[in-house]
Each structure stands twice: as structure tokens, then as C-alpha cells.
Design a protein around this motif. Structure first.
Motif, short mmCIF file in Angstrom:
data_model
loop_
_atom_site.label_atom_id
_atom_site.label_comp_id
_atom_site.label_asym_id
_atom_site.label_seq_id
_atom_site.Cartn_x
_atom_site.Cartn_y
_atom_site.Cartn_z
N ARG A 63 0.82 -1.22 0.00
CA ARG A 63 0.00 0.00 0.00
C ARG A 63 0.85 1.27 0.00
O ARG A 63 0.43 2.31 -0.49
N SER A 78 1.64 -6.99 -2.19
CA SER A 78 0.84 -7.40 -1.01
C SER A 78 -0.63 -7.47 -1.42
O SER A 78 -1.01 -6.98 -2.49
N THR A 100 -3.04 -16.08 0.89
CA THR A 100 -4.04 -16.30 -0.15
C THR A 100 -3.49 -15.92 -1.52
O THR A 100 -4.24 -15.71 -2.46
N SER A 154 3.72 -3.60 5.31
CA SER A 154 3.84 -3.54 6.78
C SER A 154 4.37 -4.85 7.37
O SER A 154 5.04 -4.84 8.40
N GLN A 212 -0.27 -12.62 7.36
CA GLN A 212 -0.70 -13.31 6.14
C GLN A 212 0.26 -13.05 4.99
O GLN A 212 0.38 -13.84 4.09
N ASN A 218 10.70 0.68 4.68
CA ASN A 218 9.44 1.18 5.25
C ASN A 218 9.73 2.45 6.03
O ASN A 218 10.77 2.55 6.69
C1 LIG Z 1 -7.72 -14.36 5.49
C2 LIG Z 1 -6.74 -13.30 5.07
C3 LIG Z 1 -5.82 -13.61 4.08
C4 LIG Z 1 -4.87 -12.64 3.68
N1 LIG Z 1 -3.97 -12.96 2.71
C5 LIG Z 1 -3.01 -12.08 2.40
C6 LIG Z 1 -1.98 -12.40 1.44
O1 LIG Z 1 -1.98 -13.47 0.82
N2 LIG Z 1 -1.03 -11.48 1.19
C7 LIG Z 1 -1.00 -10.26 1.82
O2 LIG Z 1 -0.09 -9.47 1.53
N3 LIG Z 1 -1.95 -9.93 2.70
C8 LIG Z 1 -2.95 -10.78 3.00
N4 LIG Z 1 -3.93 -10.41 3.86
C9 LIG Z 1 -4.01 -8.99 4.27
C10 LIG Z 1 -3.05 -8.62 5.39
O3 LIG Z 1 -3.65 -8.86 6.63
C11 LIG Z 1 -2.68 -7.13 5.29
O4 LIG Z 1 -3.86 -6.36 5.33
C12 LIG Z 1 -1.92 -6.76 4.03
O5 LIG Z 1 -0.81 -7.62 3.87
C13 LIG Z 1 -1.42 -5.31 4.16
O6 LIG Z 1 -0.78 -4.93 2.98
P1 LIG Z 1 0.34 -3.79 3.02
O7 LIG Z 1 1.43 -4.21 3.92
O8 LIG Z 1 0.66 -3.48 1.61
O9 LIG Z 1 -0.48 -2.55 3.57
P2 LIG Z 1 -0.39 -1.83 4.98
O10 LIG Z 1 -0.56 -2.78 6.09
O11 LIG Z 1 -1.33 -0.67 4.89
O12 LIG Z 1 1.10 -1.29 5.05
C14 LIG Z 1 1.61 -0.30 4.23
C15 LIG Z 1 3.01 -0.01 4.75
O13 LIG Z 1 3.62 0.95 3.89
C16 LIG Z 1 4.39 1.82 4.67
N5 LIG Z 1 4.56 3.06 3.90
C17 LIG Z 1 3.63 3.95 3.54
N6 LIG Z 1 4.16 4.93 2.77
C18 LIG Z 1 5.48 4.62 2.64
C19 LIG Z 1 6.58 5.24 1.97
N7 LIG Z 1 6.40 6.36 1.26
N8 LIG Z 1 7.80 4.69 2.07
C20 LIG Z 1 7.98 3.55 2.80
N9 LIG Z 1 6.98 2.91 3.46
C21 LIG Z 1 5.75 3.44 3.38
C22 LIG Z 1 3.61 2.02 5.95
O14 LIG Z 1 4.45 2.43 7.01
C23 LIG Z 1 3.03 0.61 6.14
O15 LIG Z 1 3.86 -0.17 6.97
C24 LIG Z 1 -4.87 -11.35 4.27
C25 LIG Z 1 -5.81 -11.07 5.26
C26 LIG Z 1 -6.72 -12.03 5.66
C27 LIG Z 1 -7.71 -11.69 6.75
#
Ligand SMILES: Cc1cc2nc3c(=O)[nH]c(=O)nc-3n(C[C@H](O)[C@H](O)[C@H](O)COP(=O)(O)OP(=O)(O)OC[C@H]3O[C@@H](n4cnc5c(N)ncnc54)[C@H](O)[C@@H]3O)c2cc1C
Length: 329
Positions: free
Chosen positions: A216, A241, A259, A274, A278, A293
Motif C-alpha cells: 500500500r 501485497s 491467499t 507492513s 498473512q 518502510n
Molecule cells: C484471510 C486473510 C488472508 C490474507 N492474505 C493475504 C496475502 O496473501 N497477502 C498479503 O499481503 N496480505 C494478505 N492479507 C491482508 C493482510 O492482513 C494485510 O492487510 C496486508 O498484507 C497489508 O498490505 P500492506 O502491507 O501493503 O499494507 P499496509 O498494512 O497498509 O502497510 C503499508 C506499509 O507501507 C508503509 N509506507 C507507507 N508509505 C510509505 C513510503 N512512502 N515509504 C515507505 N513505506 C511506506 C507504511 O508504514 C506501512 O507499513 C490477508 C488477510 C486475511 C484476513
């Protein structure tokens, strides 16, 4: 109990088995050793490179059942299934394993139905109980792990890529090849159109030795170009992600995690991810993990070997330039 462990070969369509075939053979060797069975590869293809056959032997196949026929391409369940089922009828294997790939998933389901045996799909580990194999597989989108066993042989299963350890290759082993005499059934489906994905020149996610992933924190699909440029320099694949996939920034096949795909590259670089549990489920076995990050408390730093606290929009282009310089030396 007689019978070999069969591993259906997943290949690159160019005559060489893929890495996941080494994982299947490695795991089969382990249990075949415990149970006093042999390990055999079953390869259906229109093209075989000699080093592809040698590779199967080096990875542990005592014998390779090789069907080499243009009628096997493209994959059609109605052609492959009766062929493997008829050979299984003759040879009585103890287990038949495939990989969790699109064609093997269909093939193994069809095969189990045709042989009237159970299918353990998407296995992540095996154990033994009373001389019988027990398969562990995630259910309810990975919230629970279920243990299943088969009532009858062959034990038909699909194994998740990048979870099982490939055996150490033994290059001295020579392939013993058998060409089955079973006649292939005619296809009832016809290929109407084939569309090849535009080649990015980057390796496939599940096979890549280096993976650069974005989450994200990338803020939008257009910014994945930063990761693609870094990946080009490193010869890496680009992953994502679930947050990035759910936002529609990348197709689902690039999703890493519970997943999505399970990967185990030599180097994983997570940017703006993050580190939710999962996500870690899909990449925690990577040899070296690097995270970028801006939040020093991001959970991904707990498992990272190298952590860069900073803004990915500044860090990733710098990494690209530094790696470029290193590669030019
Ligand atoms: C049943 C189930 C299955 C799931 N399966 C998966 C799966 O297969 N894969 C998966 O990935 N997730 C899965 N999820 C979702 C998981 O729980 C998280 O919601 C997801 O991984 C979060 O994605 P993210 O880290 O990209 O986003 P976020 O958690 O929003 O993290 C974004 C990160 O980016 C950082 N950031 C923001 N801007 C910047 C910048 N400019 N420079 C550097 N860092 C920055 C922030 O500090 C933050 O740490 C699943 C959830 C459930 C309930």
C-alpha cells in the motif's frame, strides 16, 4: 505395500522441468525412503531437452515415464487424464503428486475422480501415521490447517510450490527413461486462440531468485514502475501485497502471501509493506529479507535481515542506482 511415488513433471513448455518438480521429487524421496518405495517422474510434453531428463534424475527420479507427443500440447484434461490413469492402472503407484499450478490442479482432480480415490489438494506438509501418509493442507483461506489421509492408494495430492525442500541434486545419476505404450485419447476441445502475455523480460514470481514486492505504501499502480526498474537491474520478479492487489494495482497472480503465492527466493525486498502475518506466510522462508518502510515499528522489520527506514520513493531509486553501479564493476 508396493508401488512407487509418482511426481508429475511441471515444465517450462520448452523441454525443461521447473523448480517445483525438484520440490515434488525431493519430498517424494523423503517419504519413499521411509516407506521403502521408489520415486518416478511422469512427464507429458511435446518437447524434451536432454538436460531436462538428466535434471529429473539428479533431483531424485529413479525412473522417468516420458510421453513425448505433439498431441499433449496445449494441456487438455481429457487427453492427459486417461493416459496417466491407464498407466497407473498398469503400474499401481502408491502416490501420484502434482504441483499447485493451473494445469496440475485440474489434472489431479480429474485423475482422482477417474481412479475413484481421494485428492489432498494444496498440501503444505506430510507426516506418517501407522505406515500411512498424512497430508496437511490449509483450509478456510488459511485460517486452519487440516490433516487428511487417504482410504486407498494411490495417494493423489497437489503440493504447494516453494514450501517443500528440493533434494540436493546428484548430478551423477543417469536418467532411466520408459516410454509408455498407452495410446492417447483424442481431444474433444480445440484451441481457438492463444494469447501470450506481453513479456516483461522479468522472471516468473514463483521461480525468481530475487523478488521485489510492493504494498500500500506505493500509493498507486503507476508507482510500481519504480519496482519494475529496480527489478530490471537485479533480474528480479515483482510481487505485491494483498492491499496492493485488492486496490487493483496488480493482478492477483502477483500477490504474495497466505491467499496468494508462496515464494522462497534468495533475496526478498519488501517496499511499503507492513509485514502482516498473512503476507509473511508467503515469503518468510526467503533466504535474505530486506524491508523498506518509513515506519521504524513496522512488523516486517522483525523478520528482516536488512531494514531501511525511509521513504521508498527516495530509497528505491537510490537502490537501483547503487545496484547498477555494482553490476557494472
Ligand atoms: C484471510 C486473510 C488472508 C490474507 N492474505 C493475504 C496475502 O496473501 N497477502 C498479503 O499481503 N496480505 C494478505 N492479507 C491482508 C493482510 O492482513 C494485510 O492487510 C496486508 O498484507 C497489508 O498490505 P500492506 O502491507 O501493503 O499494507 P499496509 O498494512 O497498509 O502497510 C503499508 C506499509 O507501507 C508503509 N509506507 C507507507 N508509505 C510509505 C513510503 N512512502 N515509504 C515507505 N513505506 C511506506 C507504511 O508504514 C506501512 O507499513 C490477508 C488477510 C486475511 C484476513
Amino acid at each position: 505395500m508396493a508401488g512407487a511415488f509418482w511426481c508429475v513433471v511441471e515444465d517450462d513448455r520448452q523441454g525443461r522441468p521447473k523448480k517445483v518438480s525438484a520440490e515434488l521429487l525431493g519430498e517424494a524421496r523423503r517419504w519413499a525412503g521411509e516407506l521403502g518405495a521408489t520415486v518416478e517422474a511422469v512427464w507429458l510434453t511435446d518437447k524434451v531437452e536432454p538436460d531436462g531428463l538428466r535434471q529429473l534424475a539428479a533431483w531424485g527420479a529413479d525412473r522417468v515415464w516420458l510421453w513425448e507427443d505433439p498431441a499433449l500440447v496445449p494441456y487438455r484434461g481429457e487427453v492427459w487424464t486417461p493416459a496417466v490413469a491407464a498407466l497407473a492402472g498398469q503400474e499401481n503407484p502408491r502416490a501420484i503428486w502434482g504441483a499447485v499450478t493451473s494445469r496440475h490442479r485440474e489434472l489431479m482432480a480429474r485423475l482422482a475422480a477417474r481412479l475413484s480415490v481421494g485428492l489432498a489438494a494444496d498440501c503444505v506438509s506430510f507426516s506418517l501415521a501407522d505406515g500411512q501418509l498424512v497430508a496437511t493442507r490449509p483450509v478456510y483461506a488459511g485460517k486452519l490447517l487440516s490433516k487428511v489421509r487417504w482410504k486407498t492408494t494411490p495417494w493423489v495430492a497437489t503440493l504447494r510450490p516453494n514450501v517443500f525442500k528440493a533434494a540436493e541434486p546428484d548430478e551423477g545419476r543417469a536418467p532411466k527413461v520408459e516410454r509408455p505404450t498407452v495410446t492417447l485419447a483424442s481431444a474433444v476441445t480445440t484451441l481457438v486462440e492463444r494469447r501470450e502475455e506481453v513479456q516483461t523480460g522479468l522472471p516468473e514470481l514463483a521461480e525468481a531468485e530475487i523478488v521485489v514486492s510492493g504494498g500500500r505504501g506505493l500509493k498507486g499502480p503507476e508507482n510500481f514502475v519504480l519496482l519494475e526498474e529496480l527489478a530490471q537491474v537485479l533480474g528480479a520478479a515483482v510481487g505485491a501485497s494483498r492491499a496492493a492487489v485488492d486496490a487493483g494495482w496488480r493482478p492477483h497472480r502477483f500477490q504474495v502471501g497466505q491467499t496468494g503465492r508462496t515464494i522462497s527466493p534468495k533475496l526478498y525486498i519488501g517496499c511499503g509493506i507492513s509485514g502482516a502475518i498473512q503476507h509473511l506466510a508467503g515469503m518468510r522462508t526467503s533466504k535474505v529479507i530486506c524491508a523498506v518502510n518509513k515506519d521504524p515499528d513496522a512488523p516486517i522489520f522483525k523478520i528482516a535481515d536488512f531494514g531501511l527506514v525511509g521513504d521508498l520513493f527516495e530509497v528505491v531509486p537510490l537502490l537501483k542506482e547503487e545496484f547498477k553501479k555494482l553490476k557494472q564493476q
